[in-house]
Design a protein around this motif. Structure first.
Motif, PDB file in Angstrom:
ATOM      1  N   ASN A 210      12.721  41.530  91.470  1.00  0.00           N
ATOM      2  CA  ASN A 210      12.524  42.311  90.244  1.00  0.00           C
ATOM      3  C   ASN A 210      12.808  41.405  89.052  1.00  0.00           C
ATOM      4  O   ASN A 210      13.863  41.482  88.441  1.00  0.00           O
ATOM      5  CB  ASN A 210      13.444  43.523  90.226  1.00  0.00           C
ATOM      6  N   GLU A 211      11.866  40.513  88.758  1.00  0.00           N
ATOM      7  CA  GLU A 211      12.068  39.508  87.715  1.00  0.00           C
ATOM      8  C   GLU A 211      12.011  40.151  86.333  1.00  0.00           C
ATOM      9  O   GLU A 211      11.161  41.030  86.103  1.00  0.00           O
ATOM     10  CB  GLU A 211      10.956  38.455  87.804  1.00  0.00           C
ATOM     11  N   ASN A 212      12.942  39.762  85.489  1.00  0.00           N
ATOM     12  CA  ASN A 212      12.962  40.275  84.108  1.00  0.00           C
ATOM     13  C   ASN A 212      12.903  41.803  84.070  1.00  0.00           C
ATOM     14  O   ASN A 212      12.303  42.385  83.167  1.00  0.00           O
ATOM     15  CB  ASN A 212      11.785  39.695  83.303  1.00  0.00           C
ATOM     16  N   LYS A 213      13.459  42.403  85.077  1.00  0.00           N
ATOM     17  CA  LYS A 213      13.558  43.868  85.131  1.00  0.00           C
ATOM     18  C   LYS A 213      12.233  44.545  84.814  1.00  0.00           C
ATOM     19  O   LYS A 213      12.164  45.501  84.032  1.00  0.00           O
ATOM     20  CB  LYS A 213      14.656  44.331  84.170  1.00  0.00           C
ATOM     21  N   VAL A 214      11.195  44.021  85.420  1.00  0.00           N
ATOM     22  CA  VAL A 214       9.876  44.633  85.206  1.00  0.00           C
ATOM     23  C   VAL A 214       9.861  46.061  85.753  1.00  0.00           C
ATOM     24  O   VAL A 214       9.117  46.915  85.296  1.00  0.00           O
ATOM     25  CB  VAL A 214       8.785  43.784  85.878  1.00  0.00           C
ATOM     26  N   LEU A 215      10.778  46.276  86.715  1.00  0.00           N
ATOM     27  CA  LEU A 215      10.963  47.636  87.250  1.00  0.00           C
ATOM     28  C   LEU A 215      12.308  48.162  86.771  1.00  0.00           C
ATOM     29  O   LEU A 215      13.244  47.377  86.621  1.00  0.00           O
ATOM     30  CB  LEU A 215      10.944  47.614  88.790  1.00  0.00           C
ATOM     31  N   PRO A 216      12.417  49.488  86.584  1.00  0.00           N
ATOM     32  CA  PRO A 216      11.359  50.503  86.721  1.00  0.00           C
ATOM     33  C   PRO A 216      10.318  50.386  85.597  1.00  0.00           C
ATOM     34  O   PRO A 216      10.590  49.815  84.548  1.00  0.00           O
ATOM     35  CB  PRO A 216      12.112  51.823  86.642  1.00  0.00           C
TER      36      PRO A 216
ATOM     37  N   GLU B  22       4.888  37.285 105.714  1.00  0.00           N
ATOM     38  CA  GLU B  22       4.991  35.958 105.099  1.00  0.00           C
ATOM     39  C   GLU B  22       4.491  36.085 103.673  1.00  0.00           C
ATOM     40  O   GLU B  22       3.310  36.253 103.437  1.00  0.00           O
ATOM     41  CB  GLU B  22       4.150  34.957 105.885  1.00  0.00           C
ATOM     42  N   LEU B  23       5.406  36.010 102.708  1.00  0.00           N
ATOM     43  CA  LEU B  23       5.061  36.296 101.299  1.00  0.00           C
ATOM     44  C   LEU B  23       5.194  35.058 100.431  1.00  0.00           C
ATOM     45  O   LEU B  23       5.174  35.161  99.193  1.00  0.00           O
ATOM     46  CB  LEU B  23       5.981  37.408 100.775  1.00  0.00           C
ATOM     47  N   SER B  24       5.292  33.896 101.029  1.00  0.00           N
ATOM     48  CA  SER B  24       5.613  32.698 100.230  1.00  0.00           C
ATOM     49  C   SER B  24       4.565  32.398  99.174  1.00  0.00           C
ATOM     50  O   SER B  24       4.871  31.834  98.134  1.00  0.00           O
ATOM     51  CB  SER B  24       5.780  31.489 101.159  1.00  0.00           C
ATOM     52  N   ARG B  25       3.302  32.813  99.356  1.00  0.00           N
ATOM     53  CA  ARG B  25       2.270  32.561  98.336  1.00  0.00           C
ATOM     54  C   ARG B  25       2.179  33.734  97.360  1.00  0.00           C
ATOM     55  O   ARG B  25       1.806  33.573  96.206  1.00  0.00           O
ATOM     56  CB  ARG B  25       0.922  32.305  99.021  1.00  0.00           C
ATOM     57  N   LEU B  26       2.563  34.902  97.817  1.00  0.00           N
ATOM     58  CA  LEU B  26       2.503  36.078  96.943  1.00  0.00           C
ATOM     59  C   LEU B  26       3.740  36.172  96.064  1.00  0.00           C
ATOM     60  O   LEU B  26       3.706  36.693  94.953  1.00  0.00           O
ATOM     61  CB  LEU B  26       2.361  37.345  97.794  1.00  0.00           C
ATOM     62  N   GLU B  27       4.858  35.639  96.524  1.00  0.00           N
ATOM     63  CA  GLU B  27       6.115  35.765  95.779  1.00  0.00           C
ATOM     64  C   GLU B  27       6.030  35.165  94.377  1.00  0.00           C
ATOM     65  O   GLU B  27       6.357  35.808  93.387  1.00  0.00           O
ATOM     66  CB  GLU B  27       7.261  35.135  96.594  1.00  0.00           C
ATOM     67  N   PRO B  28       5.505  33.940  94.206  1.00  0.00           N
ATOM     68  CA  PRO B  28       5.497  33.333  92.865  1.00  0.00           C
ATOM     69  C   PRO B  28       4.613  34.086  91.861  1.00  0.00           C
ATOM     70  O   PRO B  28       4.837  34.026  90.659  1.00  0.00           O
ATOM     71  CB  PRO B  28       4.955  31.922  93.113  1.00  0.00           C
ATOM     72  N   ILE B  29       3.611  34.816  92.371  1.00  0.00           N
ATOM     73  CA  ILE B  29       2.696  35.464  91.407  1.00  0.00           C
ATOM     74  C   ILE B  29       3.051  36.932  91.209  1.00  0.00           C
ATOM     75  O   ILE B  29       2.346  37.663  90.523  1.00  0.00           O
ATOM     76  CB  ILE B  29       1.225  35.341  91.878  1.00  0.00           C
ATOM     77  N   SER B  30       4.150  37.361  91.847  1.00  0.00           N
ATOM     78  CA  SER B  30       4.553  38.778  91.700  1.00  0.00           C
ATOM     79  C   SER B  30       5.825  38.847  90.865  1.00  0.00           C
ATOM     80  O   SER B  30       6.798  38.150  91.161  1.00  0.00           O
ATOM     81  CB  SER B  30       4.814  39.397  93.078  1.00  0.00           C
ATOM     82  N   ASP B  31       5.802  39.707  89.865  1.00  0.00           N
ATOM     83  CA  ASP B  31       7.012  39.875  89.059  1.00  0.00           C
ATOM     84  C   ASP B  31       8.028  40.739  89.786  1.00  0.00           C
ATOM     85  O   ASP B  31       9.223  40.597  89.623  1.00  0.00           O
ATOM     86  CB  ASP B  31       6.645  40.506  87.706  1.00  0.00           C
TER      87      ASP B  31
END
Ligand code: GLC
Length: 731
Positions: A397-403, A533-542
């Motif tokens: 939850n980078e930069n508290k994009v959630l909620p 396996e989320l290693s490629r999705l992790e960097p592009i997901s906030d």
């Protein structure tokens, strides 16, 4: 007058005595069960005994392997049937045949796979484990039992408690994750939930621990294959959940398909008889897995179905599930003296004992009820929704994009956004996907009047068709934020659902990459039956969340988390590897000889998300670990405690995981071992004490390859998060 009275009393005497003669002891509910078994066993002939040890199927279940047996072929003397009607009509019809058209009227035992709910479907078990709420799981199993029993099912082939550390194996979805202790806790919770206090209650069912044993170690995550399990690993990794389940009074177990270092689980005298019957004194019975006796032939330890029957039965498998081995060969094996009458009688006794305990002799028929009386009771739906909420794990939850608040346009994109079917998960029994609310619909309802929620498909679950990409990009371009709904189809996990990689299909990853180029915040929502396996999705997901496969509640719990109505509290019960290539990777590994070396050259050697990882919308501060005493002798009491403070601006629920470590031992032990967990609500600003009452023998000892426990003197560490405190056991 006297003559009339005399005549009447003679007639009454005759009626009473004839009634008395006709009602044999085994039919007298006032008699003790063991006496009723003795009486019935003495009346049974060889064929009747053998038929009690067989299970055929009545219709189809959602496992493509399992075919139907037409009703007419069902012999009334059959011991059990796999039944999967959603009402008791057919069951009662066949039961009538057993009760009225056979010599002894022995009721049939009806079993079915009620794994995570019957009609009210709960999250898959791996998701339930992430709730760390054993009491709630027990309630959910209680509801599943009530819905099943009222629909004609007396016995569930559940809980599945295979400790599993290889996400390529589709059946990780069905168990409670990678940890022995976790599986042991949820085993007891589910057995209590299914069986209740009284098995004869029409709200309870007999439970079945499966798959005994070590099926989760299937080589390379392929199903039905060899599993290399040393005697040390058998005892320190796989046995505890079964031992605890037997102590909790489970009625049955199911023997496994896998070949346990050369001896398949369904022909393993050591596990089935030495341990289960002689050491643990289990007094119920073992049913084979579907075909696991007959499969001893392709596994190379039986040359014929007769030999397979002999090996399985003499190993300790009492009931034959759809192998057609026992009904075909057990009678002749007894007549040939290869199988003793004693062993046969013991097996029949065990099956009859479960039937008597279930009350089937006294109430063989399931009362007729309406669907409204059986299913979706308000309290059942409430439990389902709460368990689905507590199973959701907030991974990032980078930069508290959630909620998600203060946005006006939300784009809901991806193949998982509008599906109902795939949210049910594997082994969904009588679950009805039409009753599920999709993620998209749930978000529309959640943000009604607050934000505009629009949908685009983006891509399918797999394949190479990119026709929907541009429309999704156009929608994302004019939105403030993207909720990207990706994940796995229902049949990508469960039985016979191994995958060579735990990464999502390329087309789903490409969709994410294309959308990220638009510079919008991306909240990645996953519905999945295994670690991914989320290693490629992790960097592009906030932000990233997994909702697992939530069952009947569908997208509503997730919508609650995204809006902040629900503060997520789930934590992983199974490690998310950085790459499939790391598998097996799990938290309680044994230390390397060179911890500073031996790493992968091409990728990190740590997982992406470790066991027990999970974020909240608040933050919790862990205070100082304290022990009641630091030097102890065997038998002493030890309490360890830690204060935890809710440092944030909203209430939250926190689970504290308590680990132990024995840095120097006769055998090399894991770097840490989970031995307790506790979950509490902390209001904002509140501090609460979490306590672990350590039982030295239970929590600090190790078990050797013969199943003997040892508590060695010396130093141990008690660990919470990254904190540890030393204690010492002195002689
Ligand atoms: C299957 C499964 C087992 C299930 C049984 C009956 O093959 O391995 O978990 O209970 O058949 O459906």
């Amino acid at each position: 007058m006297k003559k009339v009275t005399l005549l009447l009393s003679i007639i009454l005497m005759m009626i009473f005595s004839s009634y008395k003669q006709e009602k044999p002891l085994y039919k007298d509910a006032k008699q003790p069960i063991e006496k009723r078994i003795d009486d019935l066993l003495a009346r049974m002939n060889l064929k009747e005994k053998v038929m009690q040890l067989n299970q055929f199927t009545l219709g189809r279940n959602d496992n493509a392997n399992n075919m139907a047996d037409p009703v007419a072929d069902i012999p009334g003397e059959i011991g059990s049937l796999i039944y999967f009607g959603s009402n008791a009509d057919l069951r009662n019809k066949v039961q009538k045949k057993a009760m009225e058209q056979t010599r002894l009227g022995i009721p049939i035992l009806f079993g079915y796979d009620v794994i995570h709910g019957f009609r009210t479907i709960y999250p898959i078990s791996l998701g339930q484990a992430c709730s760390w709420n054993a009491a709630l799981v027990e309630k959910a199993c209680g509801v599943a039992a009530q819905e099943a029993r009222m629909s004609g099912v007396d016995w569930t082939f559940s809980p599945m408690i295979d400790v599993a550390r290889d996400g390529r194996w589709g059946r990780v979805a069905e168990g409670y994750g990678e940890d022995t202790y976790t599986n042991a806790v949820f085993t007891v919770a589910s057995v209590k939930g299914y069986q209740g206090e009284d098995l004869s209650s029409e709200r309870n069912v007999a439970a079945c621990l499966k798959h005994y044993i070590g099926y989760g170690a299937s080589e390379a995550g392929r199903d039905y294959v060899y599993s290399e399990i040393s005697s040390q690993t058998l005892w320190d990794t796989y046995m505890l959940p079964y031992e605890n389940g037997v102590k909790a009074g489970v009625a049955t177990l199911m023997s496994s398909f896998n070949d346990i270092s050369g001896t398949p689980g369904s022909a393993n005298h050591y596990t089935l008889t030495e341990v289960l019957k002689k050491r643990w004194k289990h007094d119920g019975f073992v049913v084979s897995d579907w075909g696991s006796i007959e499969q001893l032939r392709p596994q190379g330890i039986a040359g014929s179905k007769k030999e397979a029957a002999f090996k399985a039965f003499t190993a300790g498998v009492e009931m034959d599930m759809m192998n057609r081995c026992y009904d075909a060969h057990l009678e002749e094996l007894v007549k040939e003296g290869k199988v003793s009458e004693d062993l046969l009688n013991d097996a029949v006794r065990r099956v009859l004992r479960v039937k008597f305990r279930l009350g089937l002799f006294d109430r063989p028929y399931t009362p007729a009820t309406t669907e409204k009386e059986r299913f979706y009771r308000p309290e059942s739906l409430k439990i389902a929704e709460q368990l689905a909420e507590e199973s959701i794990v907030l991974l990032k939850n980078e930069n508290k994009v959630l909620p998600i608040n203060n946005v006006s346009k939300i784009a809901v994109i991806g193949p998982m956004a509008k599906t109902k079917w795939h949210l049910l998960g594997s082994w969904a029994a009588q679950g009805n996907s039409e009753d599920i609310i999709t993620i998209y619909d749930a978000l529309q309802a959640e943000y009604k009047g607050k934000a505009e929620v629009a949908y685009a498909l983006g891509c399918d679950f797999d394949g190479k068709d990119r026709k929907d990409l541009e429309e999704a990009k156009a929608l994302a371009a004019k939105s403030d934020l993207i909720v990207l709904c990706l994940g796995e189809k229902k049949n990508w996990s469960g039985e016979n659902a191994s995958r060579s990689t735990i990464a999502l299909p390329q087309i789903q990853e490409e969709l994410a990459m294309e959308l990220k180029k638009l510079g919008k915040r991306v909240v990645l929502v996953l519905s999945n039956g295994r670690p991914l396996e989320l290693s490629r999705l992790e960097p592009i997901s906030d932000a990233i969340l997994t909702m697992w496969q939530p069952g009947t509640p569908g997208g509503k719990p997730l919508a609650g988390v995204l809006s902040g109505r629900v503060n997520p509290s789930g934590k992983l019960a199974m490690t998310f590897p950085y790459s499939t290539g790391q598998i097996p990777i799990y938290y309680n590994y044994r230390q390397s000889a060179r911890p500073h070396q031996g790493k992968y050259q091409d990728i990190q050697s740590t997982p992406l998300y470790e066991f027990a990882h999970g974020l909240s919308y608040t933050t919790f501060g862990y205070g100082e670990l304290k022990v009641s005493v630091s030097k102890l002798k065997r038998g002493d009491k030890l309490t360890v405690e830690i204060p935890v403070t809710n440092m944030g601006d909203r209430d939250g629920v926190e689970t504290v995981h308590w680990f132990i470590q024995d840095p120097v031992c006769t055998i090399s032990r894991p770097v840490k071992e989970l031995k307790y967990f506790e979950k509490q609500l902390l209001k904002k600003g509140e501090t609460k004490l979490y306590k672990f009452e350590v039982n030295l023998e239970r929590d600090l000892s190790f078990v050797n390859g013969e199943g003997q426990r040892f508590l060695e003197s010396g130093e141990y560490n008690i660990m919470v998060k990254n904190k540890k405190i030393k204690i010492e056991i002195v002689d």
